[in-house]
Design a protein around this motif. Sequence first.
Motif, PDB file in Angstrom:
ATOM      1  N   ILE A  79     -28.584  -8.839 -13.865  1.00 56.94           N
ATOM      2  CA  ILE A  79     -27.451  -9.385 -13.105  1.00 56.94           C
ATOM      3  C   ILE A  79     -26.365  -8.330 -12.920  1.00 56.94           C
ATOM      4  CG2 ILE A  79     -25.451 -10.932 -13.362  1.00 56.94           C
ATOM      5  CD1 ILE A  79     -27.291 -13.119 -14.184  1.00 56.94           C
ATOM      6  N   ILE A  80     -26.087  -7.577 -13.968  1.00 51.13           N
ATOM      7  CA  ILE A  80     -25.039  -6.555 -13.876  1.00 51.13           C
ATOM      8  C   ILE A  80     -25.410  -5.498 -12.837  1.00 51.13           C
ATOM      9  CG2 ILE A  80     -23.910  -4.684 -15.136  1.00 51.13           C
ATOM     10  CD1 ILE A  80     -24.142  -6.501 -17.656  1.00 51.13           C
ATOM     11  N   GLU A  81     -26.679  -5.099 -12.855  1.00 52.17           N
ATOM     12  CA  GLU A  81     -27.122  -4.056 -11.931  1.00 52.17           C
ATOM     13  C   GLU A  81     -27.148  -4.550 -10.485  1.00 52.17           C
ATOM     14  OE1 GLU A  81     -31.027  -1.182 -11.142  1.00 52.17           O
ATOM     15  OE2 GLU A  81     -30.862  -2.347 -12.980  1.00 52.17           O
ATOM     16  N   SER A  82     -27.608  -5.785 -10.277  1.00 50.60           N
ATOM     17  CA  SER A  82     -27.829  -6.266  -8.914  1.00 50.60           C
ATOM     18  C   SER A  82     -26.618  -6.976  -8.320  1.00 50.60           C
ATOM     19  CB  SER A  82     -29.028  -7.222  -8.881  1.00 50.60           C
ATOM     20  OG  SER A  82     -28.774  -8.368  -9.676  1.00 50.60           O
ATOM     21  N   TYR A  83     -25.746  -7.498  -9.194  1.00 49.61           N
ATOM     22  CA  TYR A  83     -24.670  -8.355  -8.689  1.00 49.61           C
ATOM     23  C   TYR A  83     -23.277  -7.885  -9.100  1.00 49.61           C
ATOM     24  CZ  TYR A  83     -22.348 -12.779  -7.482  1.00 49.61           C
ATOM     25  OH  TYR A  83     -21.523 -13.724  -6.947  1.00 49.61           O
ATOM     26  N   ASN A  84     -23.191  -7.229 -10.269  1.00 50.56           N
ATOM     27  CA  ASN A  84     -21.930  -6.694 -10.780  1.00 50.56           C
ATOM     28  C   ASN A  84     -20.802  -7.748 -10.769  1.00 50.56           C
ATOM     29  OD1 ASN A  84     -20.188  -4.758 -11.846  1.00 50.56           O
ATOM     30  ND2 ASN A  84     -19.511  -4.072  -9.825  1.00 50.56           N
ATOM     31  N   PRO A  85     -20.986  -8.838 -11.526  1.00 45.84           N
ATOM     32  CA  PRO A  85     -19.994  -9.918 -11.498  1.00 45.84           C
ATOM     33  C   PRO A  85     -18.729  -9.552 -12.283  1.00 45.84           C
ATOM     34  CG  PRO A  85     -21.673 -10.399 -13.122  1.00 45.84           C
ATOM     35  CD  PRO A  85     -22.105  -9.137 -12.423  1.00 45.84           C
ATOM     36  N   ASP A  86     -17.652 -10.245 -11.970  1.00 43.71           N
ATOM     37  CA  ASP A  86     -16.434 -10.133 -12.773  1.00 43.71           C
ATOM     38  C   ASP A  86     -16.549 -10.960 -14.046  1.00 43.71           C
ATOM     39  OD1 ASP A  86     -14.796  -8.625 -10.783  1.00 43.71           O
ATOM     40  OD2 ASP A  86     -15.114 -10.447  -9.598  1.00 43.71           O
ATOM     41  N   THR A  87     -17.236 -12.102 -13.947  1.00 41.43           N
ATOM     42  CA  THR A  87     -17.382 -13.011 -15.084  1.00 41.43           C
ATOM     43  C   THR A  87     -18.810 -13.523 -15.149  1.00 41.43           C
ATOM     44  OG1 THR A  87     -15.078 -13.747 -14.938  1.00 41.43           O
ATOM     45  CG2 THR A  87     -16.599 -15.182 -16.114  1.00 41.43           C
ATOM     46  N   ILE A  88     -19.356 -13.560 -16.357  1.00 39.03           N
ATOM     47  CA  ILE A  88     -20.653 -14.173 -16.603  1.00 39.03           C
ATOM     48  C   ILE A  88     -20.438 -15.388 -17.494  1.00 39.03           C
ATOM     49  CG2 ILE A  88     -22.912 -13.913 -17.683  1.00 39.03           C
ATOM     50  CD1 ILE A  88     -22.847 -10.978 -16.973  1.00 39.03           C
ATOM     51  N   ILE A  89     -20.907 -16.542 -17.041  1.00 36.02           N
ATOM     52  CA  ILE A  89     -20.826 -17.766 -17.834  1.00 36.02           C
ATOM     53  C   ILE A  89     -22.212 -18.075 -18.374  1.00 36.02           C
ATOM     54  CG2 ILE A  89     -20.256 -20.228 -17.812  1.00 36.02           C
ATOM     55  CD1 ILE A  89     -18.494 -19.658 -15.346  1.00 36.02           C
ATOM     56  N   ILE A  90     -22.297 -18.293 -19.681  1.00 38.36           N
ATOM     57  CA  ILE A  90     -23.584 -18.592 -20.307  1.00 38.36           C
ATOM     58  C   ILE A  90     -23.521 -19.994 -20.900  1.00 38.36           C
ATOM     59  CG2 ILE A  90     -25.247 -17.944 -22.090  1.00 38.36           C
ATOM     60  CD1 ILE A  90     -24.257 -15.068 -21.828  1.00 38.36           C
ATOM     61  N   GLU A  91     -24.469 -20.827 -20.492  1.00 39.88           N
ATOM     62  CA  GLU A  91     -24.600 -22.171 -21.065  1.00 39.88           C
ATOM     63  C   GLU A  91     -25.850 -22.189 -21.932  1.00 39.88           C
ATOM     64  OE1 GLU A  91     -25.318 -26.846 -19.891  1.00 39.88           O
ATOM     65  OE2 GLU A  91     -25.744 -25.276 -18.443  1.00 39.88           O
ATOM     66  N   PRO A  92     -25.694 -22.083 -23.254  1.00 39.71           N
ATOM     67  CA  PRO A  92     -26.870 -22.127 -24.126  1.00 39.71           C
ATOM     68  C   PRO A  92     -27.476 -23.525 -24.145  1.00 39.71           C
ATOM     69  CG  PRO A  92     -24.922 -21.247 -25.261  1.00 39.71           C
ATOM     70  CD  PRO A  92     -24.450 -21.898 -24.001  1.00 39.71           C
ATOM     71  N   ALA A  93     -28.717 -23.603 -24.623  1.00 42.55           N
ATOM     72  CA  ALA A  93     -29.309 -24.909 -24.876  1.00 42.55           C
ATOM     73  C   ALA A  93     -28.501 -25.613 -25.961  1.00 42.55           C
ATOM     74  CB  ALA A  93     -30.765 -24.745 -25.315  1.00 42.55           C
ATOM     75  N   GLY A  94     -28.629 -26.933 -26.014  1.00 44.13           N
ATOM     76  CA  GLY A  94     -27.784 -27.724 -26.899  1.00 44.13           C
ATOM     77  C   GLY A  94     -27.804 -27.313 -28.360  1.00 44.13           C
ATOM     78  N   ILE A  95     -28.943 -26.824 -28.868  1.00 42.40           N
ATOM     79  CA  ILE A  95     -29.020 -26.489 -30.290  1.00 42.40           C
ATOM     80  C   ILE A  95     -28.860 -24.991 -30.541  1.00 42.40           C
ATOM     81  CG2 ILE A  95     -30.452 -28.484 -30.813  1.00 42.40           C
ATOM     82  CD1 ILE A  95     -32.849 -26.623 -30.980  1.00 42.40           C
ATOM     83  N   THR A  96     -28.598 -24.216 -29.520  1.00 43.48           N
ATOM     84  CA  THR A  96     -28.443 -22.774 -29.679  1.00 43.48           C
ATOM     85  C   THR A  96     -27.015 -22.442 -30.082  1.00 43.48           C
ATOM     86  OG1 THR A  96     -30.042 -22.441 -27.908  1.00 43.48           O
ATOM     87  CG2 THR A  96     -28.736 -20.529 -28.579  1.00 43.48           C
ATOM     88  N   PRO A  97     -26.812 -21.720 -31.193  1.00 42.89           N
ATOM     89  CA  PRO A  97     -25.455 -21.376 -31.625  1.00 42.89           C
ATOM     90  C   PRO A  97     -24.830 -20.338 -30.687  1.00 42.89           C
ATOM     91  CG  PRO A  97     -27.053 -21.133 -33.423  1.00 42.89           C
ATOM     92  CD  PRO A  97     -27.826 -21.255 -32.155  1.00 42.89           C
ATOM     93  N   PRO A  98     -23.737 -20.656 -29.993  1.00 42.44           N
ATOM     94  CA  PRO A  98     -23.102 -19.677 -29.112  1.00 42.44           C
ATOM     95  C   PRO A  98     -22.649 -18.419 -29.855  1.00 42.44           C
ATOM     96  CG  PRO A  98     -22.281 -21.881 -28.644  1.00 42.44           C
ATOM     97  CD  PRO A  98     -23.091 -21.978 -29.901  1.00 42.44           C
ATOM     98  N   GLY A  99     -22.243 -18.584 -31.111  1.00 42.39           N
ATOM     99  CA  GLY A  99     -21.820 -17.421 -31.888  1.00 42.39           C
ATOM    100  C   GLY A  99     -22.948 -16.428 -32.085  1.00 42.39           C
ATOM    101  N   GLN A 100     -24.168 -16.937 -32.273  1.00 40.97           N
ATOM    102  CA  GLN A 100     -25.317 -16.049 -32.433  1.00 40.97           C
ATOM    103  C   GLN A 100     -25.617 -15.318 -31.132  1.00 40.97           C
ATOM    104  OE1 GLN A 100     -27.171 -15.365 -35.363  1.00 40.97           O
ATOM    105  NE2 GLN A 100     -27.768 -13.731 -33.945  1.00 40.97           N
ATOM    106  N   ILE A 101     -25.482 -16.023 -30.010  1.00 41.99           N
ATOM    107  CA  ILE A 101     -25.687 -15.370 -28.716  1.00 41.99           C
ATOM    108  C   ILE A 101     -24.665 -14.261 -28.518  1.00 41.99           C
ATOM    109  CG2 ILE A 101     -25.553 -15.702 -26.217  1.00 41.99           C
ATOM    110  CD1 ILE A 101     -26.823 -18.393 -26.572  1.00 41.99           C
ATOM    111  N   LYS A 102     -23.422 -14.523 -28.882  1.00 46.32           N
ATOM    112  CA  LYS A 102     -22.388 -13.490 -28.761  1.00 46.32           C
ATOM    113  C   LYS A 102     -22.743 -12.266 -29.599  1.00 46.32           C
ATOM    114  CE  LYS A 102     -17.510 -12.501 -29.651  1.00 46.32           C
ATOM    115  NZ  LYS A 102     -16.216 -13.013 -30.161  1.00 46.32           N
ATOM    116  N   ARG A 103     -23.183 -12.491 -30.819  1.00 42.32           N
ATOM    117  CA  ARG A 103     -23.545 -11.358 -31.685  1.00 42.32           C
ATOM    118  C   ARG A 103     -24.733 -10.597 -31.118  1.00 42.32           C
ATOM    119  NH1 ARG A 103     -21.762 -15.323 -35.365  1.00 42.32           N
ATOM    120  NH2 ARG A 103     -23.829 -16.249 -35.596  1.00 42.32           N
ATOM    121  N   ASN A 104     -25.698 -11.326 -30.566  1.00 45.48           N
ATOM    122  CA  ASN A 104     -26.853 -10.661 -29.955  1.00 45.48           C
ATOM    123  C   ASN A 104     -26.419  -9.770 -28.790  1.00 45.48           C
ATOM    124  OD1 ASN A 104     -28.576 -11.956 -31.719  1.00 45.48           O
ATOM    125  ND2 ASN A 104     -29.229 -13.512 -30.256  1.00 45.48           N
TER     126      ASN A 104
END
Length: 223
Positions: A79-104
């Motif tokens: 997405i960064i290479e093809s679209y270069n957005p100002d903001t990326i919004i991530i909606e994890p699945a219901g049981i996915t810890p957002p904090g873990q995604i941030k650390r990843n």
Amino acid sequence: MKCMLIGGFSGSGKTTLIRKLVEHLGKQGQKVAVIVNEIGEIGIDGDTISEGEVETREITSDCVYCPLKTSMEYTLRNIIESYNPDTIIIEPAGITPPGQIKRNIENMGIPGITFAPIVNLVDAARLSKETGELHNFMKNQIGEADILGINKVELINNREELLEICLFLRKLNPKARMIHFSALQGGENLDKLLGLLEETSGNKIALGRENSIQMSGVSAYSS
């Protein structure tokens, strides 16, 4: 480029909030990318995508931990290479810890990414009936949020019910900012949440000496 993580349990209103957020950022002239587990859940139509206002990528892995990290990195870099957005919004699945995604994401070494405060949504009407029945993964998500969004307040009966929810959440997360609102109906508190998402995580959200009730705004709530 800012990354926004909108977590929450199934039915908490993440999709509605993200639609409002995309509209809010679009009015500011921002290019927005949305990463979701299923494009159909977010309900962004093809016309919107083709107009270049928002870019979507579907993550198809059913496993919410190890495979997601690899898929997320590929998706982000693409997405960064093809679209270069100002903001990326991530909606994890219901049981996915957002904090873990941030650390990843932090460990991916992608330059130029900052993070908005992590939001975790709860369904006010549902939580008022299930405060003693939350699974550990739900408690963990609540505990790691920077902002706890108490959504669907139009479905609860009175201010006392909202107060009980706020006090329950405060026990699980003493530090997070709490905001109650209706993503469906909009209003001042939803606008306040959208404004907080423009901040950068790591900047302390000023809470002053307000107590738990004042921080949640419950004193201003009227059924």
